[in-house]
Motif scaffolding. Structure first.
Motif, PDB file in Angstrom:
ATOM      1  N   MET A   1       0.822  -1.214   0.000  1.00  0.00           N
ATOM      2  CA  MET A   1       0.000   0.000   0.000  1.00  0.00           C
ATOM      3  C   MET A   1       0.858   1.266   0.000  1.00  0.00           C
ATOM      4  O   MET A   1       0.406   2.329  -0.421  1.00  0.00           O
ATOM      5  N   SER A   2       2.113   1.145   0.466  1.00  0.00           N
ATOM      6  CA  SER A   2       3.001   2.315   0.414  1.00  0.00           C
ATOM      7  C   SER A   2       3.287   2.690  -1.037  1.00  0.00           C
ATOM      8  O   SER A   2       3.394   3.874  -1.375  1.00  0.00           O
ATOM      9  N   PHE A   3       3.401   1.676  -1.916  1.00  0.00           N
ATOM     10  CA  PHE A   3       3.594   1.946  -3.342  1.00  0.00           C
ATOM     11  C   PHE A   3       2.352   2.608  -3.937  1.00  0.00           C
ATOM     12  O   PHE A   3       2.454   3.517  -4.760  1.00  0.00           O
ATOM     13  N   VAL A   4       1.177   2.137  -3.520  1.00  0.00           N
ATOM     14  CA  VAL A   4      -0.074   2.690  -4.040  1.00  0.00           C
ATOM     15  C   VAL A   4      -0.242   4.130  -3.587  1.00  0.00           C
ATOM     16  O   VAL A   4      -0.519   5.031  -4.394  1.00  0.00           O
ATOM     17  N   PHE A   5      -0.070   4.369  -2.294  1.00  0.00           N
ATOM     18  CA  PHE A   5      -0.252   5.715  -1.735  1.00  0.00           C
ATOM     19  C   PHE A   5       0.800   6.682  -2.281  1.00  0.00           C
ATOM     20  O   PHE A   5       0.464   7.749  -2.803  1.00  0.00           O
ATOM     21  N   CYS A   6       2.068   6.311  -2.163  1.00  0.00           N
ATOM     22  CA  CYS A   6       3.145   7.211  -2.587  1.00  0.00           C
ATOM     23  C   CYS A   6       3.164   7.378  -4.105  1.00  0.00           C
ATOM     24  O   CYS A   6       3.626   8.404  -4.610  1.00  0.00           O
ATOM     25  N   GLY A   7       2.641   6.373  -4.828  1.00  0.00           N
ATOM     26  CA  GLY A   7       2.591   6.486  -6.278  1.00  0.00           C
ATOM     27  C   GLY A   7       1.732   7.635  -6.749  1.00  0.00           C
ATOM     28  O   GLY A   7       1.942   8.191  -7.829  1.00  0.00           O
ATOM     29  N   VAL A   8       0.737   8.016  -5.932  1.00  0.00           N
ATOM     30  CA  VAL A   8      -0.127   9.150  -6.284  1.00  0.00           C
ATOM     31  C   VAL A   8       0.692  10.426  -6.403  1.00  0.00           C
ATOM     32  O   VAL A   8       0.460  11.261  -7.275  1.00  0.00           O
ATOM     33  N   PHE A   9       1.695  10.578  -5.529  1.00  0.00           N
ATOM     34  CA  PHE A   9       2.477  11.818  -5.482  1.00  0.00           C
ATOM     35  C   PHE A   9       3.823  11.713  -6.198  1.00  0.00           C
ATOM     36  O   PHE A   9       4.348  12.720  -6.674  1.00  0.00           O
TER      37      PHE A   9
ATOM     38  N   THR B   1       6.482  12.348   1.551  1.00  0.00           N
ATOM     39  CA  THR B   1       5.363  11.499   1.139  1.00  0.00           C
ATOM     40  C   THR B   1       5.248  10.266   2.020  1.00  0.00           C
ATOM     41  O   THR B   1       4.143   9.866   2.419  1.00  0.00           O
ATOM     42  N   LEU B   2       6.390   9.656   2.334  1.00  0.00           N
ATOM     43  CA  LEU B   2       6.374   8.459   3.181  1.00  0.00           C
ATOM     44  C   LEU B   2       5.921   8.781   4.596  1.00  0.00           C
ATOM     45  O   LEU B   2       5.206   7.986   5.225  1.00  0.00           O
ATOM     46  N   VAL B   3       6.333   9.935   5.106  1.00  0.00           N
ATOM     47  CA  VAL B   3       5.861  10.362   6.434  1.00  0.00           C
ATOM     48  C   VAL B   3       4.344  10.536   6.428  1.00  0.00           C
ATOM     49  O   VAL B   3       3.648  10.140   7.369  1.00  0.00           O
ATOM     50  N   SER B   4       3.826  11.108   5.331  1.00  0.00           N
ATOM     51  CA  SER B   4       2.372  11.251   5.209  1.00  0.00           C
ATOM     52  C   SER B   4       1.694   9.885   5.210  1.00  0.00           C
ATOM     53  O   SER B   4       0.654   9.698   5.841  1.00  0.00           O
ATOM     54  N   TYR B   5       2.302   8.938   4.511  1.00  0.00           N
ATOM     55  CA  TYR B   5       1.734   7.585   4.457  1.00  0.00           C
ATOM     56  C   TYR B   5       1.728   6.951   5.844  1.00  0.00           C
ATOM     57  O   TYR B   5       0.720   6.366   6.277  1.00  0.00           O
ATOM     58  N   TYR B   6       2.852   7.059   6.553  1.00  0.00           N
ATOM     59  CA  TYR B   6       2.911   6.483   7.893  1.00  0.00           C
ATOM     60  C   TYR B   6       1.952   7.192   8.851  1.00  0.00           C
ATOM     61  O   TYR B   6       1.499   6.600   9.835  1.00  0.00           O
ATOM     62  N   GLY B   7       1.658   8.448   8.554  1.00  0.00           N
ATOM     63  CA  GLY B   7       0.646   9.129   9.357  1.00  0.00           C
ATOM     64  C   GLY B   7      -0.697   8.448   9.220  1.00  0.00           C
ATOM     65  O   GLY B   7      -1.407   8.203  10.210  1.00  0.00           O
TER      66      GLY B   7
END
Length: 429
Positions: A19-27, A89-95
């Motif tokens: 899901m980190s690839f999916v989320f971070c892929g947006v940005f 972006t990764l910090v946002s994802y971990y949030g």
């Protein structure tokens, strides 16, 4: 039973990594579609690493830091993005991950009688339920971000910065609440925390949707204004071409009359009138413009059309142009670049005394060089349009700059010696 717990941990870690690839892929991903082949393989390996680290200590700050650094490096290499942007972006994802975990943990804690801290640090049925529920919610959230991001151009830098700042701020608030109340076994406290974390999660999603919608609307408005301006420019160009063809038809008509007149003089043997008529035509011919040939039909059409406009406005127009046989720039882009530059020069000459425009097109060392010089007795303080309706003007030079950039070229507009010099340099290889 221990093997079952570790299998669940592996599944949960795999989902979180994927899901980190999916989320971070947006940005971070410039492509519209995310190729899941490699992310799945990478996530399987990364999940195994997380389980091995978890065997040392199931939940610790060191493990979290190591996991973050490794995943950040993987995303950086996979998306080829800037390091700082990847980290934010990764910090946002971990949030999102952390708050999702807290929501489910607070609910489970309210009904199981265990503390939030125990759910995170020990194996139990409650931990299994919490983990699976949390990752199910995470999948829904990330896929929502991905679908909305694809439709609303979520790669906008400002939208990304605002969303990241907001989600990181909420993450810090959540962390403070977690460490403040995680050891409290009060059912009322856990229920309040779960409600609060749900609100935070909803706020993160809502802010993302609102911010992306706002910047998407702004971009659509800009695209509409650009399309409107291009439509006006096309309409003007069509009128100019119509005038050119009218002049051409008039020339053909005049030529026919000339041939008839010459034929009549010859048949009548009126050599004096014939000589006088030819002298007048010769003097007139010296003041007429020849058709300008550059070696490219599209460029010929644009320059000759603009020449007719310049002549109507009393602007001296000189051309020294030779297009290469093979040009990397498409005819449409050539017409846009040259047409916009000449239009800009003609507009600038409206207020000049003894106006002139000089056009030079050549190739040197595998570069296409377009240089347009016009008189400019009072250089502007800014290259932006001086007209009050800025939304509908100044588009031409921006269009030129964007087109030249597509071909890895350079465009500059300078002012010196009472002249405005627009120069385009494009690699022609």
């Amino acid at each position: 039973m221990t093997a079952f717990y570790w299998a669940i941990e592996y599944l949960v870690s795999f989902i979180e990594a994927l899901m980190s690839f999916v989320f971070c892929g947006v940005f971070l991903n410039k492509r519209k579609e995310l190729d899941f082949k490699y992310p799945v393989v990478i996530s399987l390996g990364y999940a195994l690493l997380l389980v091995l680290l978890g065997m040392i200590k199931l939940f610790s700050a060191v493990n979290t830091a190591v996991n973050f650094i490794i995943l950040a490096a993987i995303l950086f290499l996979y998306f080829h993005s800037k390091p700082l942007k990847t980290l934010i972006t990764l910090v946002s994802y971990y949030g999102v991950v952390f708050i999702t975990d807290l929501v489910t943990a607070a609910f489970t804690s309210s009904f199981s009688g265990t503390t939030i801290s125990e759910l995170f640090s020990t194996f139990s049925v409650g931990r299994v339920i919490t983990s699976l529920t949390s990752k199910a919610i995470l999948i829904v959230i990330c896929l929502t971000f991905y679908r909305v991001g694809r439709k609303k151009n979520a790669n906008n830098t400002k939208a990304h910065a605002i969303f990241s700042l907001f989600s990181v701020s909420l993450l810090l608030v959540s962390v403070m609440l977690y460490f403040g109340y995680s050891k409290n076994n009060s059912g009322q406290t856990n229920f309040t925390l779960s409600f609060f974390f749900i609100v935070i999660l909803m706020l993160i999603v809502a802010v993302y949707l609102v911010v992306t919608y706002f910047f998407d609307s702004q971009q659509k408005q800009q695209e509409f204004e650009l399309a409107k301006q291009q439509s006006q420019m096309l309409e003007r160009s069509l009128k100019e071409q119509e005038n050119t063809f009218s002049l051409w038809r008039k020339s053909v008509h005049d030529y026919k009359n000339t041939v008839l007149a010459l034929d009549a003089m010859i048949k009548n043997g009126d050599t004096d009138k014939l000589s006088e008529y030819l002298e007048q035509e010769k003097q007139s011919f010296l003041h007429r413009a020849e058709y300008i040939h550059t070696g490219n039909m599209t460029v010929d059409t644009v320059i000759n059309t603009k020449f007719a406009v310049a002549a109507e406005n009393g602007i001296a127009f000189t051309v020294n142009a030779a297009m290469p046989e093979k040009c990397v720039v498409s005819d449409i882009h050539l017409a846009s670049v040259i047409g916009n530059l000449i239009d800009n020069a003609i507009e600038a000459e409206e207020k000049e005394n003894k106006p002139y425009i000089d056009i030079q097109i050549s190739t040197a060392q595998s570069f296409l060089i377009i240089k347009i010089v016009n008189k400019c007795s009072a250089p502007p303080e800014s290259t932006e349009t001086s007209k009050s309706d800025k939304a509908h003007h100044g588009i031409g030079l921006k269009s030129v700059a964007n087109t030249v950039k597509e071909y890895n070229g350079d465009f500059e507009l300078t002012f010196e010696n009472d002249q405005a010099i627009a120069k385009v340099l494009i690699p022609n290889e």
